[in-house]
Design a protein around this motif. Structure first.
Motif, short mmCIF file in Angstrom:
data_model
loop_
_atom_site.label_atom_id
_atom_site.label_comp_id
_atom_site.label_asym_id
_atom_site.label_seq_id
_atom_site.Cartn_x
_atom_site.Cartn_y
_atom_site.Cartn_z
N SER B 90 -16.49 -7.84 -7.16
CA SER B 90 -15.93 -7.10 -6.03
C SER B 90 -15.45 -5.74 -6.52
O SER B 90 -15.54 -5.41 -7.69
N PHE B 91 -14.93 -4.97 -5.58
CA PHE B 91 -14.30 -3.69 -5.88
C PHE B 91 -12.79 -3.90 -5.79
O PHE B 91 -12.28 -4.30 -4.75
N TYR B 92 -12.10 -3.71 -6.92
CA TYR B 92 -10.66 -3.93 -6.96
C TYR B 92 -9.96 -2.57 -6.99
O TYR B 92 -10.28 -1.70 -7.79
N ILE B 93 -9.00 -2.41 -6.10
CA ILE B 93 -8.31 -1.13 -5.96
C ILE B 93 -6.81 -1.36 -6.03
O ILE B 93 -6.29 -2.29 -5.41
N CYS B 94 -6.13 -0.51 -6.79
CA CYS B 94 -4.67 -0.60 -6.82
C CYS B 94 -4.08 0.57 -6.07
O CYS B 94 -4.74 1.59 -5.84
N SER B 95 -2.84 0.43 -5.66
CA SER B 95 -2.10 1.55 -5.09
C SER B 95 -0.67 1.49 -5.62
O SER B 95 -0.23 0.45 -6.12
N ALA B 96 0.01 2.62 -5.52
CA ALA B 96 1.37 2.69 -6.04
C ALA B 96 2.23 3.50 -5.09
O ALA B 96 1.76 4.45 -4.46
N SER B 97 3.49 3.12 -5.01
CA SER B 97 4.44 3.90 -4.22
C SER B 97 5.67 4.20 -5.06
O SER B 97 6.06 3.41 -5.92
N ARG B 98 6.25 5.35 -4.79
CA ARG B 98 7.39 5.81 -5.58
C ARG B 98 8.62 4.95 -5.36
O ARG B 98 9.30 4.55 -6.30
N GLY B 99 8.93 4.70 -4.13
CA GLY B 99 10.16 3.99 -3.82
C GLY B 99 9.85 2.54 -3.56
O GLY B 99 9.09 1.91 -4.27
N GLY B 100 10.40 2.03 -2.49
CA GLY B 100 10.15 0.64 -2.15
C GLY B 100 8.78 0.49 -1.50
O GLY B 100 8.02 1.45 -1.39
N PRO B 101 8.45 -0.70 -1.05
CA PRO B 101 7.13 -0.95 -0.48
C PRO B 101 6.86 -0.20 0.81
O PRO B 101 5.72 -0.08 1.24
N THR B 102 7.89 0.38 1.45
CA THR B 102 7.65 1.12 2.69
C THR B 102 7.31 2.58 2.43
O THR B 102 7.03 3.32 3.37
N ASP B 103 7.32 2.99 1.18
CA ASP B 103 6.95 4.37 0.86
C ASP B 103 5.43 4.54 0.92
O ASP B 103 4.69 3.57 0.86
N THR B 104 5.00 5.79 0.99
CA THR B 104 3.57 6.10 1.01
C THR B 104 2.87 5.49 -0.19
O THR B 104 3.36 5.58 -1.31
N GLN B 105 1.73 4.88 0.06
CA GLN B 105 0.93 4.31 -1.02
C GLN B 105 -0.18 5.29 -1.41
O GLN B 105 -0.88 5.81 -0.55
N TYR B 106 -0.29 5.49 -2.72
CA TYR B 106 -1.35 6.33 -3.26
C TYR B 106 -2.32 5.43 -4.01
O TYR B 106 -1.90 4.64 -4.86
N PHE B 107 -3.61 5.58 -3.70
CA PHE B 107 -4.60 4.65 -4.22
C PHE B 107 -5.30 5.16 -5.46
O PHE B 107 -5.52 6.36 -5.64
N GLY B 108 -5.66 4.22 -6.31
CA GLY B 108 -6.49 4.52 -7.46
C GLY B 108 -7.95 4.62 -7.05
O GLY B 108 -8.30 4.34 -5.91
N PRO B 109 -8.82 4.98 -7.99
CA PRO B 109 -10.24 5.17 -7.68
C PRO B 109 -11.04 3.87 -7.61
O PRO B 109 -12.21 3.89 -7.23
N GLY B 110 -10.41 2.75 -7.98
CA GLY B 110 -11.10 1.47 -7.88
C GLY B 110 -11.83 1.08 -9.16
O GLY B 110 -12.18 1.92 -10.00
N THR B 111 -12.06 -0.22 -9.29
CA THR B 111 -12.80 -0.80 -10.42
C THR B 111 -13.85 -1.74 -9.86
O THR B 111 -13.53 -2.67 -9.11
N ARG B 112 -15.10 -1.47 -10.23
CA ARG B 112 -16.20 -2.33 -9.78
C ARG B 112 -16.40 -3.43 -10.81
O ARG B 112 -16.76 -3.16 -11.94
N LEU B 113 -16.14 -4.67 -10.44
CA LEU B 113 -16.32 -5.82 -11.33
C LEU B 113 -17.59 -6.57 -10.93
O LEU B 113 -17.75 -6.95 -9.76
N THR B 114 -18.45 -6.77 -11.91
CA THR B 114 -19.65 -7.57 -11.71
C THR B 114 -19.63 -8.72 -12.71
O THR B 114 -19.53 -8.49 -13.92
N VAL B 115 -19.69 -9.93 -12.21
CA VAL B 115 -19.68 -11.11 -13.06
C VAL B 115 -21.07 -11.74 -13.03
O VAL B 115 -21.57 -12.09 -11.95
N LEU B 116 -21.67 -11.82 -14.20
CA LEU B 116 -23.04 -12.35 -14.27
C LEU B 116 -23.07 -13.87 -14.38
O LEU B 116 -22.13 -14.48 -14.89
#
Lengths: 113, 116
Positions: B90-116
């Motif tokens: 799948s494509f796994y994406i993280c995000s981060a916020s400065r304050g608590g969970p109600t703050d704006t989330q900024y997303f990473g570029p994602g990681t493409r995982l392929t399991v053979l």
């Protein structure tokens, strides 16, 4: 009650047109409504966001219209360009759900030259 | 500001192995980080929420023993997919916020995982 419904699923417009993407929510406790733009193989990027104390917010060519009574909000892209071709996601969150973003299903936009 | 990176961007592994994905906030301290999974042409599905120094909160249906999340510092969270199988691809994406969970989330570029 946690769902955010987004439409249309896909959209094709000519360059210069104004695509409009709509979202509807059910949870009246939601108080933050962001829009994200995602290009293939990339993470979503925050475009613009609105809170329910205003009915419209504009940033550059992107405008959010918000109708609190109807529980709907929409994204308008003015003077659309081929570079705007991407998938757009609306989302909603609120302190009642610990700020977790509930995403819409996404809209794939194609802007033809 | 508000840049989030992920490493690796792509990973291919054999079935049964474990894979670690890193998520870093480069120019801010992230009190809260989120991990999402995205299938092709689908929306983002939240897997878990993590706060620095405490255990992650997993969404219903997400196996916490399979998807190990560690948020050891204010700039780094890791997701380890243990004993990966093809259905974990799948494509796994993280995000981060400065304050608590109600703050704006900024997303990473994602990681493409392929399991053979």
């Amino acid at each position: 009650q946690q769902q955010v419904k987004q439409s249309p699923q896909s959209l094709i417009v000519q360059k210069g047109g104004i695509p409009i993407i709509n979202c509807a929510y059910e949870n009246t406790a939601f108080d933050y409504f962001p829009w994200y733009q995602q290009f293939p193989g990339k993470g979503p990027a925050l475009l613009i966001a609105i809170r329910p104390d205003v009915s419209e917010k504009k940033e550059g060519r992107f405008t959010i219209s918000f109708n609190k009574s109807a529980k709907q909000f929409s994204l308008h892209i003015m003077d659309s360009q081929p570079g705007d071709s991407a998938t757009y996601f609306c989302a909603a969150s609120g302190s009642s759900n610990t700020g977790k973003l509930i995403f819409g299903q996404g809209t794939t936009l194609q802007v033809k030259p | 500001g508000a840049v989030v990176s992920q490493h690796p961007s792509r990973v291919i592994c054999k079935s049964g192995t474990s894979v670690k994905i890193e998520c870093r906030s480069l120019d801010f301290q992230a009190t809260t980080m989120f991990w999402y999974r995205q299938f092709p042409k689908k929306s983002l599905m939240l897997m878990a929420t993590s706060n620095e120094g405490s255990k992650a909160t997993y969404e219903q249906g997400v196996e916490k023993d399979k998807f190990l999340i560690n948020h050891a510092s204010l700039t780094l969270s890791t997701l380890t997919v243990t004993s990966a199988h093809p259905e974990d691809s799948s494509f796994y994406i993280c995000s981060a916020s400065r304050g608590g969970p109600t703050d704006t989330q900024y997303f990473g570029p994602g990681t493409r995982l392929t399991v053979l």
